[in-house]
Design a protein around this motif. Structure first.
Motif, PDB file in Angstrom:
ATOM      1  N   ALA A 239       0.846  -1.194   0.000  1.00 13.14           N
ATOM      2  CA  ALA A 239       0.000   0.000   0.000  1.00 13.14           C
ATOM      3  C   ALA A 239       0.879   1.240   0.000  1.00 13.14           C
ATOM      4  O   ALA A 239       1.696   1.440   0.895  1.00 13.14           O
ATOM      5  CB  ALA A 239      -0.912  -0.001   1.221  1.00 13.14           C
ATOM      6  N   GLY A 240       0.734   2.045  -1.010  1.00 10.02           N
ATOM      7  CA  GLY A 240       1.545   3.253  -1.075  1.00 10.02           C
ATOM      8  C   GLY A 240       0.928   4.394  -0.301  1.00 10.02           C
ATOM      9  O   GLY A 240      -0.266   4.391   0.032  1.00 10.02           O
ATOM     10  N   ARG A 243      -2.903   6.225  -0.621  1.00  5.08           N
ATOM     11  CA  ARG A 243      -4.003   5.333  -0.988  1.00  5.08           C
ATOM     12  C   ARG A 243      -5.183   5.605  -0.057  1.00  5.08           C
ATOM     13  O   ARG A 243      -5.025   5.770   1.155  1.00  5.08           O
ATOM     14  CB  ARG A 243      -3.585   3.874  -0.884  1.00  5.08           C
ATOM     15  CG  ARG A 243      -4.730   2.889  -1.160  1.00  5.08           C
ATOM     16  CD  ARG A 243      -4.249   1.459  -1.227  1.00  5.08           C
ATOM     17  NE  ARG A 243      -3.341   1.250  -2.343  1.00  5.08           N
ATOM     18  CZ  ARG A 243      -2.836   0.059  -2.680  1.00  5.08           C
ATOM     19  NH1 ARG A 243      -3.144  -1.009  -1.949  1.00  5.08           N
ATOM     20  NH2 ARG A 243      -2.024  -0.066  -3.696  1.00  5.08           N
ATOM     21  N   VAL A 244      -6.386   5.653  -0.632  1.00  2.00           N
ATOM     22  CA  VAL A 244      -7.590   5.982   0.143  1.00  2.00           C
ATOM     23  C   VAL A 244      -8.453   4.735   0.280  1.00  2.00           C
ATOM     24  O   VAL A 244      -8.751   4.051  -0.703  1.00  2.00           O
ATOM     25  CB  VAL A 244      -8.402   7.105  -0.542  1.00  2.00           C
ATOM     26  CG1 VAL A 244      -9.675   7.395   0.238  1.00  2.00           C
ATOM     27  CG2 VAL A 244      -7.547   8.364  -0.656  1.00  2.00           C
ATOM     28  N   MET A 245      -8.836   4.455   1.514  1.00  2.00           N
ATOM     29  CA  MET A 245      -9.746   3.352   1.796  1.00  2.00           C
ATOM     30  C   MET A 245     -11.056   3.916   2.334  1.00  2.00           C
ATOM     31  O   MET A 245     -11.056   4.823   3.168  1.00  2.00           O
ATOM     32  CB  MET A 245      -9.104   2.383   2.789  1.00  2.00           C
ATOM     33  CG  MET A 245      -7.945   1.605   2.180  1.00  2.00           C
ATOM     34  SD  MET A 245      -7.174   0.444   3.324  1.00  2.00           S
ATOM     35  CE  MET A 245      -6.257   1.580   4.368  1.00  2.00           C
ATOM     36  N   SER A 266      -6.992   8.117   4.298  1.00  2.00           N
ATOM     37  CA  SER A 266      -5.828   8.230   3.406  1.00  2.00           C
ATOM     38  C   SER A 266      -4.583   7.741   4.130  1.00  2.00           C
ATOM     39  O   SER A 266      -4.255   8.224   5.226  1.00  2.00           O
ATOM     40  CB  SER A 266      -5.627   9.693   2.979  1.00  2.00           C
ATOM     41  OG  SER A 266      -6.737  10.152   2.240  1.00  2.00           O
TER      42      SER A 266
END
Length: 299
Positions: A239-240, A243-245, A266
Motif C-alpha cells: 500500500a503506497g 491510498r484511500v480506503m 488516506s
C-alpha cells in the motif's frame, strides 16, 4: 370609493389597505393604528346587513345602535364614513377593529381561528444566532447551550445528523411583542465546528492514517479513528502513501434530507523519528540497484 360600490370593490379596497398597513409588513407611520382602523371598517362594510344599516344611519361605526339625540354633539360618525371607508375620494380613518382572518391568511399566510384581537397585535421580533456544534454532537445528537444577544442562555437540542447551515426554531423564545401579541422565536443556525482530526466534505469525513514503512510494504493492521470510536483496518501489502480506503457509513449520520456518509481514510507513510543507519544504508543500495520514478507518466 363610491357609496354604491359593490361588495367585491369594497373587499378589494380592504385587501390593499390591510396589506399596506399590516404591522408585520408595513413601514408606514402609525401602521398599527391604521391597520386596526381598516379592520374596524371591514367589520361594518364587509357585512351586507351591517353595511345597509350603517348607510341608513341605524348603527354607528362600532356597529352599535345610533342614538339620534346625541348626534350633533360629536358622538359617533356620520352615515357613509364607516371607520374610514369614506364614500368619496378620501382615505381611511377609524377606531380599533378586527381584520377578517380568512383574507389575512390569504394575504400573509397567517393562521386562522386565533380571534380578532390576536390579529391586531404584531408578533415580537425573532432572534437569529449561529452556534458551532462539535462533530461528536452532530454524530450522536445532544444539547448545546446558546447565549442570546439579550443576555439569556438557552439549552438547544441538536438532532443527530443535522446538516451544516440548518436552523432550529425555538418558538416563543424571542423578543416580547407589544399589546399582547405573540412572542417572537429564536432561530439557531447550526455550523460544524472545526475538528482536529476529521475534515468534512458533504456527508463524508476525511482522515489521514499514519502507517509505518514496514506495514506499507508487508501489510498489517492499523487503528482508524471514527466519530464513534476506533476501528481496525487492514492494510494490504504494498500500500503506497496516499491510498484511500473507504469505510461505508462511518461518516456523518443520516439526516432527514441525506443518507449517511462514509469515512475516507488516506494512508500516510511515516518514517522513524530518529535516524536509523541500517534504513539509510538499505535505501542507498535500493536507489542504486532498483531505481524507480513515482512521477513517471504525469507529463
Amino acid at each position: 370609493m363610491a357609496k354604491q360600490a359593490s361588495a367585491a370593490e369594497v373587499k378589494s379596497a380592504f385587501r390593499k389597505l390591510a396589506k399596506k398597513y399590516h404591522p408585520d409588513q408595513s413601514k408606514e407611520p402609525r401602521a398599527k393604528e391604521r391597520f386596526a382602523e381598516v379592520g374596524s371598517a371591514w367589520e361594518i362594510l364587509g357585512d351586507e346587513k351591517k353595511r345597509a344599516a350603517f348607510d341608513r344611519g341605524e348603527i354607528d361605526a362600532d356597529g352599535k345602535p345610533r342614538a339620534p339625540q346625541f348626534e350633533g354633539f360629536g358622538f359617533g360618525r356620520q352615515p357613509g364614513a364607516a371607520a374610514g371607508f369614506e364614500w368619496g375620494p378620501g382615505g381611511f380613518s377609524a377606531g380599533p377593529g378586527s381584520v377578517d382572518q380568512d383574507i389575512l391568511s390569504e394575504l400573509f399566510g397567517g393562521r386562522r381561528g386565533r380571534g380578532a384581537r390576536a390579529s391586531r397585535a404584531a408578533k415580537g421580533e425573532d432572534i437569529a444566532v449561529t452556534i458551532a456544534v462539535p462533530l461528536t454532537t452532530i454524530a450522536s445528537g445532544g444539547s448545546v447551550r446558546v447565549a442570546l444577544p439579550t443576555g439569556r442562555t438557552l439549552d438547544v437540542t441538536v438532532p443527530a445528523g443535522i446538516e451544516d447551515g440548518k436552523s432550529i426554531r425555538l418558538r416563543g423564545q424571542g423578543h416580547s411583542a407589544e399589546h399582547g401579541g405573540a412572542q417572537g422565536d429564536v432561530l439557531v443556525a447550526v455550523r460544524y465546528a472545526p475538528h482536529p482530526t476529521f475534515k468534512v466534505e458533504g456527508r463524508d469525513l476525511k482522515v489521514d492514517v499514519p502507517v509505518t514503512l514496514y506495514d506499507a510494504v508487508l501489510g498489517g493492521k492499523v487503528r482508524v479513528p471514527t466519530l464513534t470510536g476506533e476501528v481496525e483496518l487492514a492494510v494490504a501489502p504494498g500500500a503506497g502513501g496516499g491510498r484511500v480506503m473507504r469505510l461505508r457509513g462511518k461518516g456523518l449520520p443520516a439526516s432527514q434530507d441525506a443518507a449517511a456518509g462514509d469515512l475516507l481514510a488516506s494512508m500516510r507513510i511515516v518514517l522513524p523519528a530518529a535516524e536509523d543507519p541500517e534504513l539509510t544504508e538499505l535505501m542507498r543500495k535500493w536507489r542504486e540497484r532498483k531505481p524507480y520514478d513515482p512521477r513517471a507518466g504525469r507529463g
